[in-house]
Design an enzyme around this catalytic site. Structure first.
Site, PDB file in Angstrom:
ATOM      1  N   GLY A  16       0.828  -1.050  -0.152  1.00  0.00           N
ATOM      2  CA  GLY A  16      -0.062   0.034  -0.115  1.00  0.00           C
ATOM      3  C   GLY A  16       0.877   1.162   0.071  1.00  0.00           C
ATOM      4  CB  SER A 138      -7.968   3.392  11.220  1.00  0.00           C
ATOM      5  OG  SER A 138      -8.759   4.638  11.131  1.00  0.00           O
ATOM      6  CE1 TYR A 151     -10.412   2.490   6.635  1.00  0.00           C
ATOM      7  CE2 TYR A 151     -11.028   3.286   8.504  1.00  0.00           C
ATOM      8  CZ  TYR A 151     -10.208   3.102   7.364  1.00  0.00           C
ATOM      9  OH  TYR A 151      -8.946   3.817   7.504  1.00  0.00           O
ATOM     10  CB  ALA A 152     -15.315   0.610  12.364  1.00  0.00           C
ATOM     11  CB  ALA A 153     -15.479  -4.685  11.808  1.00  0.00           C
ATOM     12  CE  LYS A 155      -8.052   0.406   8.059  1.00  0.00           C
ATOM     13  NZ  LYS A 155      -6.585   0.225   7.442  1.00  0.00           N
TER      14      LYS A 155
END
Length: 245
Positions: A16, A138, A151-153, A155
């Site tokens: 990335g 994050s 996204y939250a899970a 991270k």
């Protein structure tokens, strides 16, 4: 005289690393003498636009879709040995797309599953060099995210995985740590940073009253990969200007 943040003679792979935070980290290692290779999603380095925050000057490049475990397994090792592995891959699906199967599966594949696949792939090389892994997560992994559950899970999973791999890989002499960025101006955050009113509201929640930069994140990554952090294992360093306070 070499310093603790001199990476001359060291090999660094930044997954990335073609733009945004990962690119800032890659260039920071290169500036400190590292031989740096990055993985990105486009066919060649020439397809990246410097206006989008991509500077591939002096970096090796390979196209690898880390959302595909078979692509990771088939990727050619960029160096005979490896000293530092930076896992900075990430994606997001807006407009509530992560509540649907396709969006959820893609985000989890890129943001979480690929971390394990990459760590497994390069464990032998990192064990030989007694190297370091830095996982970029994050602060979204520390709280709820109403529009982006995957996204939250993912991270949160990355932060947990950093702990587990830190414990599991320590016997090999590999240090695994992470950093959790706050709001950084990248392609993924344009939904906020490109809208003045949204940005103003976001900045009021940050005690330092500014966005982070890829260079801010690079400083943390350099520290975690360096001898300065030789007794730090399984830790995720929050780098958010105080946003999560």
């Amino acid at each position: 005289m070499p310093t603790d943040t001199d990476f001359s003679g060291k090999t660094v792979l930044v997954v990335g690393g073609s733009s945004g935070i990962g690119n800032g980290i890659a260039q920071a290692f290169r500036a400190r003498g590292g031989n740096v290779h990055v993985w990105g999603t486009r066919a060649s380095a020439d397809e990246y636009d410097p206006m989008d925050g991509s500077d591939l000057t002096g970096l090796g490049y390979s196209c690898v879709d880390v959302g595909d475990p078979d692509a990771i397994a088939a990727a050619v090792l960029p160096f005979p040995s490896l000293d530092v592995l930076i896992l900075c891959q990430g994606t997001v699906v807006y407009k509530r797309g992560e509540f649907e199967r396709a969006g959820w599966d893609r985000v989890m594949a890129v943001n979480l599953d690929s971390l394990m696949h990459c760590a497994r792939k390069f464990r032998p090389q990192l064990a030989e060099s007694r190297g370091a892994i830095v996982i970029v997560s994050s602060i979204s992994g520390l709280k709820a995210n109403i529009g982006n559950p995957a996204y939250a899970a993912s991270k949160a999973g990355a932060i947990s995985l950093t702990k587990s791999l830190g414990q599991a890989f320590a016997a090999d002499g590999i240090r695994v740590n992470g950093l959790a960025p706050g709001l950084v101006d990248t392609k993924l955050t344009k939904v906020t940073t490109a809208h003045p009113q949204r940005l103003e509201g976001a900045l009021t929640a940050i005690p330092q009253r500014r966005m982070g930069t890829p260079e801010d994140m690079a400083g943390a990554a350099i520290f975690l990969a360096s001898p300065l952090a030789s007794y730090v294992t399984g830790h995720t360093l929050v780098v958010d200007g105080g946003l999560s306070l």
